[in-house]
Design an enzyme around this catalytic site. Structure first.
Site, PDB file in Angstrom:
ATOM      1  N   SER A  85      34.461  42.724  31.970  1.00 19.31           N
ATOM      2  CA  SER A  85      35.164  42.369  30.729  1.00 19.31           C
ATOM      3  C   SER A  85      34.643  41.033  30.219  1.00 19.31           C
ATOM      4  O   SER A  85      34.521  40.070  30.989  1.00 19.31           O
ATOM      5  CB  SER A  85      36.666  42.277  31.006  1.00 19.31           C
ATOM      6  OG  SER A  85      37.334  41.738  29.882  1.00 19.31           O
ATOM      7  N   ALA A  86      34.369  40.954  28.905  1.00 22.31           N
ATOM      8  CA  ALA A  86      33.737  39.748  28.343  1.00 22.31           C
ATOM      9  C   ALA A  86      34.647  38.528  28.395  1.00 22.31           C
ATOM     10  O   ALA A  86      34.191  37.419  28.675  1.00 22.31           O
ATOM     11  CB  ALA A  86      33.331  40.025  26.888  1.00 22.31           C
ATOM     12  N   HIS A  87      35.950  38.723  28.138  1.00 27.05           N
ATOM     13  CA  HIS A  87      36.781  37.516  27.957  1.00 27.05           C
ATOM     14  C   HIS A  87      37.140  36.820  29.266  1.00 27.05           C
ATOM     15  O   HIS A  87      37.752  35.755  29.257  1.00 27.05           O
ATOM     16  CB  HIS A  87      38.033  37.824  27.121  1.00 27.05           C
ATOM     17  CG  HIS A  87      39.118  38.597  27.795  1.00 27.05           C
ATOM     18  ND1 HIS A  87      40.248  37.987  28.296  1.00 27.05           N
ATOM     19  CD2 HIS A  87      39.271  39.911  28.048  1.00 27.05           C
ATOM     20  CE1 HIS A  87      41.057  38.900  28.801  1.00 27.05           C
ATOM     21  NE2 HIS A  87      40.479  40.083  28.671  1.00 27.05           N
ATOM     22  N   GLN A 111      37.267  40.554  37.723  1.00 26.89           N
ATOM     23  CA  GLN A 111      37.564  39.189  38.177  1.00 26.89           C
ATOM     24  C   GLN A 111      36.440  38.589  39.017  1.00 26.89           C
ATOM     25  O   GLN A 111      36.426  37.389  39.253  1.00 26.89           O
ATOM     26  CB  GLN A 111      38.884  39.155  38.966  1.00 26.89           C
ATOM     27  CG  GLN A 111      40.115  39.423  38.121  1.00 26.89           C
ATOM     28  CD  GLN A 111      40.394  38.305  37.099  1.00 26.89           C
ATOM     29  OE1 GLN A 111      39.841  37.212  37.168  1.00 26.89           O
ATOM     30  NE2 GLN A 111      41.252  38.606  36.134  1.00 26.89           N
ATOM     31  N   ASN A 147      43.145  40.091  40.739  1.00 30.72           N
ATOM     32  CA  ASN A 147      43.437  39.145  39.669  1.00 30.72           C
ATOM     33  C   ASN A 147      44.580  38.188  39.995  1.00 30.72           C
ATOM     34  O   ASN A 147      44.626  37.071  39.509  1.00 30.72           O
ATOM     35  CB  ASN A 147      43.747  39.890  38.364  1.00 30.72           C
ATOM     36  CG  ASN A 147      44.610  41.104  38.563  1.00 30.72           C
ATOM     37  OD1 ASN A 147      44.261  42.005  39.332  1.00 30.72           O
ATOM     38  ND2 ASN A 147      45.748  41.154  37.906  1.00 30.72           N
ATOM     39  N   THR A 202      31.474  53.363  16.472  1.00 30.52           N
ATOM     40  CA  THR A 202      30.468  52.355  16.123  1.00 30.52           C
ATOM     41  C   THR A 202      30.666  51.108  16.987  1.00 30.52           C
ATOM     42  O   THR A 202      31.792  50.646  17.167  1.00 30.52           O
ATOM     43  CB  THR A 202      30.588  51.996  14.617  1.00 30.52           C
ATOM     44  OG1 THR A 202      30.436  53.212  13.884  1.00 30.52           O
ATOM     45  CG2 THR A 202      29.537  50.992  14.194  1.00 30.52           C
ATOM     46  N   CYS A 236      52.356  39.775  31.699  1.00 28.64           N
ATOM     47  CA  CYS A 236      52.889  41.028  31.189  1.00 28.64           C
ATOM     48  C   CYS A 236      52.895  40.938  29.671  1.00 28.64           C
ATOM     49  O   CYS A 236      53.241  39.900  29.113  1.00 28.64           O
ATOM     50  CB  CYS A 236      54.294  41.188  31.744  1.00 28.64           C
ATOM     51  SG  CYS A 236      55.039  42.717  31.293  1.00 28.64           S
ATOM     52  N   GLY A 240      37.841  45.691  29.669  1.00 29.60           N
ATOM     53  CA  GLY A 240      37.992  46.195  31.028  1.00 29.60           C
ATOM     54  C   GLY A 240      38.946  47.384  31.098  1.00 29.60           C
ATOM     55  O   GLY A 240      38.708  48.336  31.848  1.00 29.60           O
ATOM     56  N   THR A 241      40.007  47.337  30.318  1.00 28.62           N
ATOM     57  CA  THR A 241      40.994  48.420  30.357  1.00 28.62           C
ATOM     58  C   THR A 241      40.348  49.751  29.984  1.00 28.62           C
ATOM     59  O   THR A 241      40.508  50.761  30.684  1.00 28.62           O
ATOM     60  CB  THR A 241      42.161  48.095  29.391  1.00 28.62           C
ATOM     61  OG1 THR A 241      42.784  46.898  29.848  1.00 28.62           O
ATOM     62  CG2 THR A 241      43.177  49.223  29.334  1.00 28.62           C
TER      63      THR A 241
HETATM   64  N1  PLP Z   1      40.862  44.566  35.578  1.00 24.74           N
HETATM   65  C1  PLP Z   1      41.264  43.382  36.053  1.00 24.74           C
HETATM   66  C2  PLP Z   1      41.129  43.092  37.506  1.00 24.74           C
HETATM   67  C3  PLP Z   1      41.794  42.429  35.186  1.00 24.74           C
HETATM   68  O1  PLP Z   1      42.193  41.244  35.675  1.00 24.74           O
HETATM   69  C4  PLP Z   1      41.910  42.744  33.808  1.00 24.74           C
HETATM   70  C5  PLP Z   1      42.523  41.788  32.871  1.00 24.74           C
HETATM   71  O2  PLP Z   1      43.405  41.024  33.210  1.00 24.74           O
HETATM   72  C6  PLP Z   1      41.465  43.992  33.369  1.00 24.74           C
HETATM   73  C7  PLP Z   1      40.944  44.883  34.285  1.00 24.74           C
HETATM   74  C8  PLP Z   1      41.553  44.401  31.932  1.00 24.74           C
HETATM   75  O3  PLP Z   1      40.514  43.834  31.156  1.00 24.74           O
HETATM   76  P1  PLP Z   1      40.677  43.700  29.564  1.00 24.74           P
HETATM   77  O4  PLP Z   1      41.636  42.569  29.329  1.00 24.74           O
HETATM   78  O5  PLP Z   1      39.293  43.387  29.087  1.00 24.74           O
HETATM   79  O6  PLP Z   1      41.170  44.994  29.052  1.00 24.74           O
END
Ligand code: PLP
Length: 370
Positions: free
Chosen positions: A188-190, A168, A140, A226, A313, A72-73
């Site tokens: 985001s997968a996790h 989320q 989140n 890749t 954090c 996600g980041t």
């Molecule tokens: N955006 C939101 C709202 C999130 O809660 C998070 C992770 O906590 C992220 C983005 C970031 O995702 P990732 O952990 O896959 O980088």
């Protein structure tokens, strides 16, 4: 004998689904480079494209719109920095991967419940042709659901692009990229039972996205490097299951109601943040004024319950929540709030046990503060 702790922190990450682990480990054997034209490459490519279809189905998008990223980041950074717009307006309660994606980001104020102020957005927009607006689907820390479609409409009317961080919301709300009216959307997968280190940016056909890392032209030139084939395989398997699971959100909501009514009944002074606005069915943000979030999280951990203090954090240190501060909450709330985020494996028995543990802790903490 050690007791298995009860996991109530599903917004931080979710347990890896067995089906996802299996797809991931199977993909480790397809070790070819998906860009190679020979049979080894084609086997890996098939896995990537199957997953792309499942992620697209979860998102309500076409497979060609899915750009795989490292999570996600990265997807948030790619959306905001790759879109070529000079001005970036984001809600004040976004995840740090949005708020800090670039210099000179402008924060759109939110109300006391953390909902983006649409009048303020309109006033800030002006001529939006050089602007991108980003508003998350759900927060989140508080679970509060944003007025995304309305924000998108305002952005588009001014000529701006619109991005939505749906990390989320996935698996908890029905996602529909087309009706959300966003130009880009992050997953985001996790957070849906997939592995860490895989995610996606959904990109509408009309958006011209420049890569933020230069390289070999993978993902149709939008994300070089890749592909993480095993991570993507696990993501695809998780997306398939998450799409089917949204309908069971009622079960999570019933558990959350049980949790919140138990806390309000048994823990004097406890406050449920944004209790009366639409929220994710699994998320409660709970404040015990005067008792730091760090103390609460540590005591609950000792009692066998894994919860978190606002946004986890990376340094492990807990500070006053920036989200709650942006909502105008004073420090005795913003520094004293924990997040309880439920998952499908949690039960009413666990929720009841948590309420008892929290009540016992609050009694002890109150007694020692007196
Ligand atoms: N955006 C939101 C709202 C999130 O809660 C998070 C992770 O906590 C992220 C983005 C970031 O995702 P990732 O952990 O896959 O980088």
């Amino acid at each position: 004998m050690a007791v298995t702790p009860c996991y109530l922190d599903h917004n931080a990450t979710t347990p890896l689904r067995p089906e996802s682990a299996e797809a991931l480990s199977h993909a480790l054997e397809a070790w070819g480079n998906p860009s190679s034209v020979h049979a080894f490459g084609r086997a890996a490519r098939r896995i990537v494209e199957d997953s792309r279809r499942h992620v697209a189905l979860l998102a309500g998008a076409n497979p060609a719109m899915v750009v795989f990223t490292s999570g996600g980041t990265e997807a948030n950074n790619l959306a905001l920095r790759g879109c070529g717009r000079a001005r970036i307006l984001v809600s004040a309660v976004e995840h740090p991967s949005v708020l800090e994606a670039a210099d000179d980001i402008e924060a759109i104020p939110v109300d006391g419940n953390g909902i983006v102020d649409l009048d303020a957005l309109l006033a800030m927009l002006g001529d939006g042709r050089d602007t991108i607006v980003s508003v998350m689907l759900a927060n989140n820390e508080t679970g509060v659901i944003q007025r995304v479609a309305e924000a998108a409409e305002l952005a588009h009317a001014a000529g701006a692009l619109f991005h939505c961080d749906a990390v989320q919301g996935a698996g908890k709300l029905l996602l529909d990229f087309r009706s959300l009216d966003a130009d880009m959307m992050t997953l985001s997968a996790h957070k849906i039972g997939g592995p860490k280190g895989a995610g996606a940016l959904i990109v509408a056909d009309h958006v011209h996205l420049s890569p933020i890392v230069r390289g070999g032209g993978q993902e149709r030139g939008r994300r070089n490097g890749t592909e993480n084939v095993p991570g993507i395989a696990g993501f695809g398997a998780a997306a398939k299951l998450a799409a089917a699971e949204v309908e069971t959100g009622e079960k999570l909501l019933a558990l959350r109601k049980c949790l919140e009514s138990g806390l309000l009944e048994h823990v004097p002074g406890v406050k449920i943040i944004a209790a009366d606005v639409p929220r994710l069915p699994n998320t409660s943000c709970v404040a015990l004024p005067g008792i730091s979030a760090e103390t609460q999280v540590m005591a609950l951990d000792l009692a066998g319950f894994a919860v978190s203090a606002g946004s986890a954090c990376s340094s492990g240190k807990v500070k006053a929540s920036k989200v709650l501060r942006a909502m105008g909450r004073p420090d005795d709330i913003a520094a004293c709030a924990i997040r309880i985020s439920l998952g499908h494996s949690n039960s009413e028995v666990e929720v009841d046990a948590f309420v008892t543990a929290y009540r016992n802790f609050a009694e002890r903490a109150g007694a020692s503060a007196a």
